[in-house]
Design a protein around this motif. Structure first.
Motif, short mmCIF file in Angstrom:
data_model
loop_
_atom_site.label_atom_id
_atom_site.label_comp_id
_atom_site.label_asym_id
_atom_site.label_seq_id
_atom_site.Cartn_x
_atom_site.Cartn_y
_atom_site.Cartn_z
N LYS A 41 0.83 -1.20 0.00
CA LYS A 41 0.00 0.00 0.00
C LYS A 41 0.87 1.26 0.00
O LYS A 41 0.58 2.23 -0.71
CB LYS A 41 -0.92 -0.02 1.22
N THR A 42 1.95 1.25 0.77
CA THR A 42 2.85 2.40 0.82
C THR A 42 3.54 2.62 -0.51
O THR A 42 3.64 3.75 -0.99
CB THR A 42 3.90 2.20 1.94
N ARG A 43 4.03 1.54 -1.13
CA ARG A 43 4.69 1.67 -2.43
C ARG A 43 3.73 2.22 -3.48
O ARG A 43 4.10 3.06 -4.30
CB ARG A 43 5.26 0.33 -2.88
N ALA A 78 10.28 17.74 -3.52
CA ALA A 78 10.82 18.00 -2.19
C ALA A 78 9.79 17.64 -1.11
O ALA A 78 10.14 17.02 -0.11
CB ALA A 78 11.23 19.46 -2.07
N LEU A 79 8.54 17.99 -1.34
CA LEU A 79 7.49 17.68 -0.38
C LEU A 79 7.31 16.17 -0.22
O LEU A 79 7.18 15.67 0.90
CB LEU A 79 6.17 18.33 -0.82
N VAL A 80 7.33 15.46 -1.33
CA VAL A 80 7.19 14.00 -1.26
C VAL A 80 8.35 13.38 -0.51
O VAL A 80 8.16 12.51 0.35
CB VAL A 80 7.07 13.39 -2.69
N ILE A 81 9.57 13.84 -0.76
CA ILE A 81 10.74 13.29 -0.08
C ILE A 81 10.68 13.59 1.42
O ILE A 81 11.01 12.74 2.25
CB ILE A 81 12.04 13.83 -0.71
N ILE A 82 10.24 14.78 1.79
CA ILE A 82 10.14 15.13 3.21
C ILE A 82 9.04 14.33 3.90
O ILE A 82 9.21 13.90 5.04
CB ILE A 82 9.88 16.65 3.36
N LEU A 83 7.94 14.08 3.21
CA LEU A 83 6.82 13.36 3.83
C LEU A 83 6.95 11.84 3.78
O LEU A 83 6.23 11.14 4.49
CB LEU A 83 5.51 13.78 3.16
N MET A 84 7.85 11.32 2.95
CA MET A 84 7.98 9.86 2.80
C MET A 84 8.13 9.12 4.13
O MET A 84 7.45 8.11 4.34
CB MET A 84 9.14 9.51 1.88
N PRO A 85 9.00 9.54 5.04
CA PRO A 85 9.13 8.78 6.29
C PRO A 85 7.84 8.72 7.10
O PRO A 85 7.62 7.76 7.83
CB PRO A 85 10.22 9.55 7.06
N PHE A 86 6.97 9.71 6.96
CA PHE A 86 5.69 9.68 7.68
C PHE A 86 4.70 8.71 7.03
O PHE A 86 3.81 8.20 7.69
CB PHE A 86 5.06 11.08 7.72
N ILE A 87 4.86 8.47 5.75
CA ILE A 87 3.95 7.63 4.99
C ILE A 87 4.34 6.15 5.09
O ILE A 87 3.50 5.27 4.94
CB ILE A 87 3.90 8.09 3.51
N TYR A 88 5.60 5.89 5.37
CA TYR A 88 6.12 4.52 5.39
C TYR A 88 5.37 3.63 6.36
O TYR A 88 5.20 3.97 7.54
CB TYR A 88 7.60 4.51 5.80
N LYS A 89 4.93 2.50 5.88
CA LYS A 89 4.37 1.43 6.71
C LYS A 89 5.18 0.18 6.36
O LYS A 89 5.50 -0.06 5.20
CB LYS A 89 2.89 1.18 6.40
#
Length: 98
Positions: A41-43, A78-89
């Protein structure tokens, strides 16, 4: 934030950020050293974010100045890279994308 499915260890933003750039399918938990995988789902969600930001590029053909489109693209990435760790499951098993 990403949480180990084996021991429940919650990864910090810095740790998750650097681990997502290892380009390895399997990630190791810092606490219990178990194998963890980014969930299907995260990918799919991350792929969708990248795809949506690419949809802005054709606006150049509609007369939108290239500078605006380029600035939006850079800001979106840049926004996606910054938010990626929050989205990771994470998952204990490797789930196939399709």
């Amino acid at each position: 934030m990403a949480t180990c499915q084996q021991c429940g260890y919650k990864w910090g933003w810095i740790e998750a950020f650097f681990k997502m750039f290892t380009f390895k399918k399997m990630l190791r938990c810092s606490s219990c050293d178990s194998s963890q995988y980014v969930s299907k789902k995260t990918r799919m969600l991350l792929s969708l974010f990248i795809f949506i930001s690419l949809l802005i590029a054709p606006l150049i053909s509609y007369g939108v100045p290239k500078g605006y489109v380029l600035a939006f693209e850079i800001a979106a990435y840049a926004l996606v890279i910054i938010l990626m760790p929050f989205i990771y499951k994470l998952s204990n098993k490797d789930e196939q994308m399709w």
